[in-house]
Design a protein around this motif. Structure first.
Motif, PDB file in Angstrom:
ATOM      1  N   LEU A   1      31.460  81.379  59.732  1.00  0.00           N
ATOM      2  CA  LEU A   1      30.519  82.484  59.501  1.00  0.00           C
ATOM      3  C   LEU A   1      29.298  82.357  60.408  1.00  0.00           C
ATOM      4  O   LEU A   1      28.878  83.338  61.030  1.00  0.00           O
ATOM      5  CB  LEU A   1      30.089  82.523  58.028  1.00  0.00           C
ATOM      6  CG  LEU A   1      31.138  82.999  57.031  1.00  0.00           C
ATOM      7  CD1 LEU A   1      30.682  82.743  55.601  1.00  0.00           C
ATOM      8  CD2 LEU A   1      31.472  84.476  57.252  1.00  0.00           C
ATOM      9  N   VAL A   2      28.732  81.157  60.503  1.00  0.00           N
ATOM     10  CA  VAL A   2      27.570  80.958  61.370  1.00  0.00           C
ATOM     11  C   VAL A   2      27.929  81.278  62.818  1.00  0.00           C
ATOM     12  O   VAL A   2      27.207  82.004  63.512  1.00  0.00           O
ATOM     13  CB  VAL A   2      27.025  79.515  61.248  1.00  0.00           C
ATOM     14  CG1 VAL A   2      25.990  79.226  62.320  1.00  0.00           C
ATOM     15  CG2 VAL A   2      26.421  79.298  59.863  1.00  0.00           C
ATOM     16  N   SER A   3      29.071  80.772  63.268  1.00  0.00           N
ATOM     17  CA  SER A   3      29.479  81.009  64.655  1.00  0.00           C
ATOM     18  C   SER A   3      29.691  82.498  64.930  1.00  0.00           C
ATOM     19  O   SER A   3      29.273  83.007  65.974  1.00  0.00           O
ATOM     20  CB  SER A   3      30.753  80.226  64.966  1.00  0.00           C
ATOM     21  OG  SER A   3      31.100  80.378  66.315  1.00  0.00           O
ATOM     22  N   LEU A   4      30.321  83.203  63.997  1.00  0.00           N
ATOM     23  CA  LEU A   4      30.567  84.635  64.200  1.00  0.00           C
ATOM     24  C   LEU A   4      29.288  85.452  64.102  1.00  0.00           C
ATOM     25  O   LEU A   4      29.176  86.507  64.739  1.00  0.00           O
ATOM     26  CB  LEU A   4      31.606  85.152  63.199  1.00  0.00           C
ATOM     27  CG  LEU A   4      33.035  84.666  63.423  1.00  0.00           C
ATOM     28  CD1 LEU A   4      33.945  85.149  62.305  1.00  0.00           C
ATOM     29  CD2 LEU A   4      33.564  85.107  64.788  1.00  0.00           C
ATOM     30  N   LEU A   5      28.332  84.995  63.308  1.00  0.00           N
ATOM     31  CA  LEU A   5      27.046  85.697  63.269  1.00  0.00           C
ATOM     32  C   LEU A   5      26.294  85.497  64.587  1.00  0.00           C
ATOM     33  O   LEU A   5      25.593  86.396  65.041  1.00  0.00           O
ATOM     34  CB  LEU A   5      26.205  85.234  62.088  1.00  0.00           C
ATOM     35  CG  LEU A   5      26.659  85.809  60.744  1.00  0.00           C
ATOM     36  CD1 LEU A   5      26.000  85.070  59.593  1.00  0.00           C
ATOM     37  CD2 LEU A   5      26.367  87.303  60.670  1.00  0.00           C
ATOM     38  N   GLU A   6      26.456  84.324  65.188  1.00  0.00           N
ATOM     39  CA  GLU A   6      25.837  84.100  66.495  1.00  0.00           C
ATOM     40  C   GLU A   6      26.477  84.994  67.554  1.00  0.00           C
ATOM     41  O   GLU A   6      25.787  85.556  68.391  1.00  0.00           O
ATOM     42  CB  GLU A   6      25.959  82.624  66.894  1.00  0.00           C
ATOM     43  CG  GLU A   6      25.085  81.723  66.060  1.00  0.00           C
ATOM     44  CD  GLU A   6      25.268  80.245  66.338  1.00  0.00           C
ATOM     45  OE1 GLU A   6      24.412  79.468  65.886  1.00  0.00           O
ATOM     46  OE2 GLU A   6      26.246  79.852  67.005  1.00  0.00           O
ATOM     47  N   LYS A   7      27.827  85.131  67.450  1.00  0.00           N
ATOM     48  CA  LYS A   7      28.532  85.992  68.395  1.00  0.00           C
ATOM     49  C   LYS A   7      29.946  86.247  67.884  1.00  0.00           C
ATOM     50  O   LYS A   7      30.716  85.305  67.712  1.00  0.00           O
ATOM     51  CB  LYS A   7      28.588  85.330  69.776  1.00  0.00           C
ATOM     52  CG  LYS A   7      29.246  86.188  70.817  1.00  0.00           C
ATOM     53  CD  LYS A   7      29.210  85.533  72.183  1.00  0.00           C
ATOM     54  CE  LYS A   7      29.846  86.462  73.201  1.00  0.00           C
ATOM     55  NZ  LYS A   7      29.904  85.839  74.520  1.00  0.00           N
ATOM     56  N   PRO A   8      30.310  87.518  67.637  1.00  0.00           N
ATOM     57  CA  PRO A   8      31.680  87.813  67.220  1.00  0.00           C
ATOM     58  C   PRO A   8      32.668  87.317  68.280  1.00  0.00           C
ATOM     59  O   PRO A   8      32.321  87.186  69.457  1.00  0.00           O
ATOM     60  CB  PRO A   8      31.703  89.347  67.128  1.00  0.00           C
ATOM     61  CG  PRO A   8      30.273  89.731  66.916  1.00  0.00           C
ATOM     62  CD  PRO A   8      29.473  88.718  67.703  1.00  0.00           C
ATOM     63  N   GLY A   9      33.885  87.022  67.844  1.00  0.00           N
ATOM     64  CA  GLY A   9      34.877  86.548  68.807  1.00  0.00           C
ATOM     65  C   GLY A   9      36.251  86.428  68.192  1.00  0.00           C
ATOM     66  O   GLY A   9      36.448  86.594  66.986  1.00  0.00           O
ATOM     67  N   SER A  10      37.193  86.113  69.044  1.00  0.00           N
ATOM     68  CA  SER A  10      38.575  85.924  68.617  1.00  0.00           C
ATOM     69  C   SER A  10      38.746  84.501  68.080  1.00  0.00           C
ATOM     70  O   SER A  10      37.867  83.651  68.224  1.00  0.00           O
ATOM     71  CB  SER A  10      39.514  86.128  69.812  1.00  0.00           C
ATOM     72  OG  SER A  10      39.320  85.080  70.763  1.00  0.00           O
ATOM     73  N   GLY A  11      39.894  84.248  67.488  1.00  0.00           N
ATOM     74  CA  GLY A  11      40.195  82.900  67.021  1.00  0.00           C
ATOM     75  C   GLY A  11      40.162  81.910  68.177  1.00  0.00           C
ATOM     76  O   GLY A  11      39.654  80.797  68.042  1.00  0.00           O
ATOM     77  N   TYR A  12      40.701  82.320  69.316  1.00  0.00           N
ATOM     78  CA  TYR A  12      40.702  81.459  70.494  1.00  0.00           C
ATOM     79  C   TYR A  12      39.271  81.160  70.945  1.00  0.00           C
ATOM     80  O   TYR A  12      38.934  80.021  71.254  1.00  0.00           O
ATOM     81  CB  TYR A  12      41.484  82.128  71.633  1.00  0.00           C
ATOM     82  CG  TYR A  12      41.430  81.355  72.921  1.00  0.00           C
ATOM     83  CD1 TYR A  12      42.235  80.243  73.112  1.00  0.00           C
ATOM     84  CD2 TYR A  12      40.563  81.735  73.943  1.00  0.00           C
ATOM     85  CE1 TYR A  12      42.178  79.517  74.288  1.00  0.00           C
ATOM     86  CE2 TYR A  12      40.492  81.022  75.123  1.00  0.00           C
ATOM     87  CZ  TYR A  12      41.308  79.908  75.296  1.00  0.00           C
ATOM     88  OH  TYR A  12      41.241  79.191  76.458  1.00  0.00           O
ATOM     89  N   GLU A  13      38.429  82.181  70.959  1.00  0.00           N
ATOM     90  CA  GLU A  13      37.030  81.976  71.356  1.00  0.00           C
ATOM     91  C   GLU A  13      36.302  81.051  70.383  1.00  0.00           C
ATOM     92  O   GLU A  13      35.506  80.209  70.798  1.00  0.00           O
ATOM     93  CB  GLU A  13      36.315  83.324  71.482  1.00  0.00           C
ATOM     94  CG  GLU A  13      36.809  84.135  72.666  1.00  0.00           C
ATOM     95  CD  GLU A  13      36.445  85.616  72.600  1.00  0.00           C
ATOM     96  OE1 GLU A  13      36.545  86.276  73.638  1.00  0.00           O
ATOM     97  OE2 GLU A  13      36.073  86.101  71.501  1.00  0.00           O
ATOM     98  N   LEU A  14      36.602  81.183  69.090  1.00  0.00           N
ATOM     99  CA  LEU A  14      36.013  80.276  68.108  1.00  0.00           C
ATOM    100  C   LEU A  14      36.472  78.845  68.368  1.00  0.00           C
ATOM    101  O   LEU A  14      35.662  77.911  68.325  1.00  0.00           O
ATOM    102  CB  LEU A  14      36.408  80.683  66.691  1.00  0.00           C
ATOM    103  CG  LEU A  14      35.618  81.803  66.057  1.00  0.00           C
ATOM    104  CD1 LEU A  14      36.261  82.223  64.742  1.00  0.00           C
ATOM    105  CD2 LEU A  14      34.188  81.382  65.817  1.00  0.00           C
TER     106      LEU A  14
END
Length: 190
Positions: A8-21
């Motif tokens: 959640l923290v990572s996606l709030l910083e920047k949305p992305g794909s599973g690969y990008e995460l």
């Protein structure tokens, strides 16, 4: 803390794909929370099913479309709830420290190579952190309010976490230097 909160923290910083995460875990998040690609994809799927994240299809040229994830309102609420819950200080579980204590019953000097390897790993990580700090957090804007408003909480909180990592690596290197100096006093016949 659960992997869900890290995502959640990572996606709030920047949305992305599973690969990008997964790449973010390899580059930065993984220094304080590790997860395999499979774990990330499995948890993302569960979070999507629970309404914590939303996915949208993003067309790509010459490759299959990808899913880009962003945090949904339920995810923000879950993160907010977790942020307000108290947590216990972490207990340290340190295999190398147990080996060092155990070396009193064998050959302390035999650990010099292993301790040196750990020291080099911490030196490499410190160099990586310092390079990231130089790249991402230098200049007059660091720590200062933007001319149009208050300080950038996201940027400053990322930097304070990085500074904690830098301090930790410096502490570990200092401690390992002490361990090496202590081990060097012992020969095979101590």
């Amino acid at each position: 803390m659960a992997l869900e909160h890290v995502i959640l923290v990572s996606l709030l910083e920047k949305p992305g794909s599973g690969y990008e995460l997964a790449r973010r875990f390899e580059r930065s998040i993984g220094y304080f929370w590790t997860a395999t690609h499979q774990q990330i994809y499995r948890v993302l799927k569960r979070m999507e099913n629970d309404g914590w994240v939303e996915a949208r299809e993003v067309p790509q040229q010459g490759r299959p479309d990808k899913k880009e994830y962003s945090v949904a309102d339920l995810g923000r609420a879950a993160l907010s709830s977790w942020l307000h819950d108290p947590i216990e200080p972490e207990s340290v579980r340190h295999d190398l420290a147990v080996k060092i204590r155990g070396a009193a019953f064998d050959d302390p000097a035999a650990l010099i190579r292993e301790v040196g390897r750990h020291r080099q790993t911490h030196r490499d990580r410190l160099a990586h952190y310092l390079a990231g700090e130089e790249r991402d957090f230098t200049g007059p804007e660091v720590g200062a309010a933007a001319p149009e408003g208050p300080p950038d909480a996201e940027r400053e909180l990322q930097h304070v976490v990085l500074r904690g990592g830098i301090a930790y690596e410096r502490m570990m290197i200092g401690w390992l230097d002490d361990v090496l100096a202590t081990l060097a006093r012992f020969g095979p016949d101590h």
